[in-house]
Design a protein around this motif. Structure first.
Motif, PDB file in Angstrom:
ATOM      1  N   MET A   1      12.500  -4.962   8.568  1.00 18.19           N
ATOM      2  CA  MET A   1      12.596  -5.283   7.029  1.00 18.19           C
ATOM      3  C   MET A   1      14.013  -5.119   6.769  1.00 18.19           C
ATOM      4  SD  MET A   1      11.416  -4.782   3.136  1.00 18.19           S
ATOM      5  CE  MET A   1       9.695  -4.525   3.458  1.00 18.19           C
ATOM      6  N   ARG A   2      14.617  -5.938   6.238  1.00 13.92           N
ATOM      7  CA  ARG A   2      16.250  -5.570   5.894  1.00 13.92           C
ATOM      8  C   ARG A   2      16.254  -5.613   4.386  1.00 13.92           C
ATOM      9  NH1 ARG A   2      20.092  -6.737   9.743  1.00 13.92           N
ATOM     10  NH2 ARG A   2      21.491  -5.962   8.146  1.00 13.92           N
ATOM     11  N   ARG A   3      17.322  -5.382   3.896  1.00 17.20           N
ATOM     12  CA  ARG A   3      17.781  -5.572   2.332  1.00 17.20           C
ATOM     13  C   ARG A   3      18.990  -6.065   2.235  1.00 17.20           C
ATOM     14  NH1 ARG A   3      13.640  -3.960  -0.382  1.00 17.20           N
ATOM     15  NH2 ARG A   3      12.554  -1.925  -0.003  1.00 17.20           N
ATOM     16  N   LEU A   4      19.409  -6.868   0.985  1.00 20.40           N
ATOM     17  CA  LEU A   4      20.526  -7.576   0.890  1.00 20.40           C
ATOM     18  C   LEU A   4      20.647  -7.543  -0.540  1.00 20.40           C
ATOM     19  CD1 LEU A   4      22.942  -9.168   1.588  1.00 20.40           C
ATOM     20  CD2 LEU A   4      21.516 -11.072   1.222  1.00 20.40           C
ATOM     21  N   VAL A   5      21.971  -7.152  -1.121  1.00 18.69           N
ATOM     22  CA  VAL A   5      22.221  -7.387  -2.526  1.00 18.69           C
ATOM     23  C   VAL A   5      23.130  -8.748  -2.508  1.00 18.69           C
ATOM     24  CG1 VAL A   5      23.297  -6.267  -4.445  1.00 18.69           C
ATOM     25  CG2 VAL A   5      22.148  -4.725  -2.909  1.00 18.69           C
ATOM     26  N   ASP A   6      22.910  -9.646  -3.327  1.00 19.02           N
ATOM     27  CA  ASP A   6      23.584 -10.732  -3.450  1.00 19.02           C
ATOM     28  C   ASP A   6      24.835 -10.597  -4.451  1.00 19.02           C
ATOM     29  OD1 ASP A   6      22.540 -11.158  -5.880  1.00 19.02           O
ATOM     30  OD2 ASP A   6      21.384 -12.684  -5.401  1.00 19.02           O
ATOM     31  N   GLY A   7      25.678 -11.548  -4.649  1.00 20.91           N
ATOM     32  CA  GLY A   7      26.778 -11.509  -5.774  1.00 20.91           C
ATOM     33  C   GLY A   7      26.443 -11.317  -6.946  1.00 20.91           C
ATOM     34  N   GLU A   8      25.031 -11.734  -7.210  1.00 23.72           N
ATOM     35  CA  GLU A   8      24.628 -11.318  -8.750  1.00 23.72           C
ATOM     36  C   GLU A   8      24.147 -10.102  -8.982  1.00 23.72           C
ATOM     37  OE1 GLU A   8      22.462 -14.813 -10.033  1.00 23.72           O
ATOM     38  OE2 GLU A   8      23.861 -15.936  -9.348  1.00 23.72           O
ATOM     39  N   GLY A   9      24.034  -9.158  -7.990  1.00 25.69           N
ATOM     40  CA  GLY A   9      23.350  -7.850  -8.100  1.00 25.69           C
ATOM     41  C   GLY A   9      21.853  -7.969  -7.743  1.00 25.69           C
ATOM     42  N   THR A  10      21.295  -9.054  -7.478  1.00 24.44           N
ATOM     43  CA  THR A  10      19.810  -9.095  -6.983  1.00 24.44           C
ATOM     44  C   THR A  10      19.296  -8.585  -5.588  1.00 24.44           C
ATOM     45  OG1 THR A  10      19.582 -11.208  -8.261  1.00 24.44           O
ATOM     46  CG2 THR A  10      17.999 -10.646  -6.666  1.00 24.44           C
ATOM     47  N   VAL A  11      18.677  -7.413  -5.604  1.00 26.82           N
ATOM     48  CA  VAL A  11      18.409  -6.861  -4.496  1.00 26.82           C
ATOM     49  C   VAL A  11      17.035  -7.911  -3.699  1.00 26.82           C
ATOM     50  CG1 VAL A  11      17.275  -4.988  -3.263  1.00 26.82           C
ATOM     51  CG2 VAL A  11      18.820  -4.847  -5.193  1.00 26.82           C
ATOM     52  N   TRP A  12      17.349  -8.277  -2.427  1.00 25.35           N
ATOM     53  CA  TRP A  12      16.504  -9.155  -1.661  1.00 25.35           C
ATOM     54  C   TRP A  12      15.887  -8.326  -0.568  1.00 25.35           C
ATOM     55  CZ3 TRP A  12      15.235 -14.066  -3.198  1.00 25.35           C
ATOM     56  CH2 TRP A  12      16.180 -14.769  -4.217  1.00 25.35           C
ATOM     57  N   SER A  13      14.633  -8.119  -0.439  1.00 25.90           N
ATOM     58  CA  SER A  13      13.962  -7.863   0.835  1.00 25.90           C
ATOM     59  C   SER A  13      13.950  -8.870   1.822  1.00 25.90           C
ATOM     60  CB  SER A  13      12.692  -7.320   0.553  1.00 25.90           C
ATOM     61  OG  SER A  13      12.842  -6.015  -0.299  1.00 25.90           O
ATOM     62  N   ILE A  14      14.180  -8.788   3.193  1.00 25.44           N
ATOM     63  CA  ILE A  14      14.143  -9.816   4.099  1.00 25.44           C
ATOM     64  C   ILE A  14      12.971  -9.548   5.164  1.00 25.44           C
ATOM     65  CG2 ILE A  14      15.275 -11.146   5.573  1.00 25.44           C
ATOM     66  CD1 ILE A  14      17.800 -10.157   3.801  1.00 25.44           C
ATOM     67  N   ASP A  15      12.174 -10.362   5.598  1.00 25.26           N
ATOM     68  CA  ASP A  15      11.134  -9.909   6.696  1.00 25.26           C
ATOM     69  C   ASP A  15      10.893 -11.121   7.472  1.00 25.26           C
ATOM     70  OD1 ASP A  15       9.656  -8.174   8.253  1.00 25.26           O
ATOM     71  OD2 ASP A  15       8.490  -7.704   6.582  1.00 25.26           O
ATOM     72  N   VAL A  16      10.270 -11.217   8.378  1.00 25.39           N
ATOM     73  CA  VAL A  16       9.893 -12.222   9.209  1.00 25.39           C
ATOM     74  C   VAL A  16       8.356 -12.418   9.238  1.00 25.39           C
ATOM     75  CG1 VAL A  16       9.381 -12.811  11.786  1.00 25.39           C
ATOM     76  CG2 VAL A  16      11.309 -11.528  11.139  1.00 25.39           C
ATOM     77  N   LEU A  17       8.201 -13.864   9.243  1.00 27.72           N
ATOM     78  CA  LEU A  17       6.864 -14.476   8.814  1.00 27.72           C
ATOM     79  C   LEU A  17       6.522 -15.252   9.814  1.00 27.72           C
ATOM     80  CD1 LEU A  17       4.151 -14.810   6.950  1.00 27.72           C
ATOM     81  CD2 LEU A  17       5.484 -16.506   6.017  1.00 27.72           C
ATOM     82  N   PHE A  18       5.318 -15.102  10.417  1.00 25.05           N
ATOM     83  CA  PHE A  18       5.027 -16.339  11.518  1.00 25.05           C
ATOM     84  C   PHE A  18       4.174 -17.168  10.608  1.00 25.05           C
ATOM     85  CE2 PHE A  18       1.566 -17.792  14.423  1.00 25.05           C
ATOM     86  CZ  PHE A  18       2.241 -18.568  15.148  1.00 25.05           C
ATOM     87  N   ALA A  19       4.480 -18.427  10.942  1.00 24.23           N
ATOM     88  CA  ALA A  19       3.645 -19.962  10.286  1.00 24.23           C
ATOM     89  C   ALA A  19       2.904 -20.299  11.272  1.00 24.23           C
ATOM     90  CB  ALA A  19       4.609 -20.379   9.428  1.00 24.23           C
ATOM     91  N   SER A  20       2.384 -21.462  11.128  1.00 25.44           N
ATOM     92  CA  SER A  20       1.873 -22.342  12.097  1.00 25.44           C
ATOM     93  C   SER A  20       2.712 -22.993  12.828  1.00 25.44           C
ATOM     94  CB  SER A  20       0.886 -23.240  11.244  1.00 25.44           C
ATOM     95  OG  SER A  20       1.574 -24.128  10.395  1.00 25.44           O
ATOM     96  N   TYR A  21       2.234 -23.489  13.986  1.00 26.00           N
ATOM     97  CA  TYR A  21       3.018 -24.173  15.103  1.00 26.00           C
ATOM     98  C   TYR A  21       4.005 -23.552  15.772  1.00 26.00           C
ATOM     99  CZ  TYR A  21       0.170 -27.929  12.814  1.00 26.00           C
ATOM    100  OH  TYR A  21      -0.860 -28.736  12.453  1.00 26.00           O
ATOM    101  N   GLY A  22       4.005 -22.316  15.740  1.00 22.21           N
ATOM    102  CA  GLY A  22       5.158 -21.390  16.486  1.00 22.21           C
ATOM    103  C   GLY A  22       6.279 -21.320  15.570  1.00 22.21           C
ATOM    104  N   THR A  23       6.159 -21.491  14.503  1.00 23.03           N
ATOM    105  CA  THR A  23       7.578 -21.408  13.542  1.00 23.03           C
ATOM    106  C   THR A  23       7.507 -20.035  12.980  1.00 23.03           C
ATOM    107  OG1 THR A  23       7.060 -23.613  13.082  1.00 23.03           O
ATOM    108  CG2 THR A  23       8.621 -22.445  11.295  1.00 23.03           C
ATOM    109  N   TYR A  24       8.849 -19.384  13.206  1.00 25.57           N
ATOM    110  CA  TYR A  24       8.954 -18.296  12.314  1.00 25.57           C
ATOM    111  C   TYR A  24      10.109 -18.324  11.351  1.00 25.57           C
ATOM    112  CZ  TYR A  24       6.658 -16.273  16.390  1.00 25.57           C
ATOM    113  OH  TYR A  24       5.833 -15.904  17.152  1.00 25.57           O
ATOM    114  N   TYR A  25       9.813 -17.456  10.066  1.00 28.39           N
ATOM    115  CA  TYR A  25      10.538 -17.771   9.158  1.00 28.39           C
ATOM    116  C   TYR A  25      11.257 -16.311   8.594  1.00 28.39           C
ATOM    117  CZ  TYR A  25       8.587 -22.184   7.832  1.00 28.39           C
ATOM    118  OH  TYR A  25       8.205 -23.699   7.585  1.00 28.39           O
TER     119      TYR A  25
END
Length: 79
Positions: A1-25
């Motif tokens: 998991m990663r974190r990012l603070v955008d230009g508006e000060g919002t803190v985002w958590s970023i992770d990987v999700l496996f979806a159907s048909y071999g797609t990763y998000y």
């Protein structure tokens, strides 16, 4: 998991999700139960997707967030 603070000060958590048909998000979740966004990432395995996320610098994470769509939205690729 990663974190990012955008230009508006919002803190985002970023992770990987496996979806159907071999797609990763990359899934971006705003702190405090806010918005959730997604971006398809080219990878052949969850490990490869996680490694790609880990290798991204802040600029790449910001660009990925800008390119993401709402979690329930359909991307231009149809998913």
């Amino acid at each position: 998991m990663r974190r990012l603070v955008d230009g508006e000060g919002t803190v985002w958590s970023i992770d990987v999700l496996f979806a159907s048909y071999g797609t990763y998000y990359l899934v971006f979740s705003a702190a405090g139960g806010g918005e959730v966004r997604k971006l398809a990432i080219g990878a052949d395995s969850q490990r490869e997707a996680a490694d790609a996320l880990g290798a991204m610098d802040e600029s790449a994470l910001s660009a990925a967030l800008a390119d993401s769509t709402g979690f329930d939205d359909t991307s231009p690729l149809g998913f």
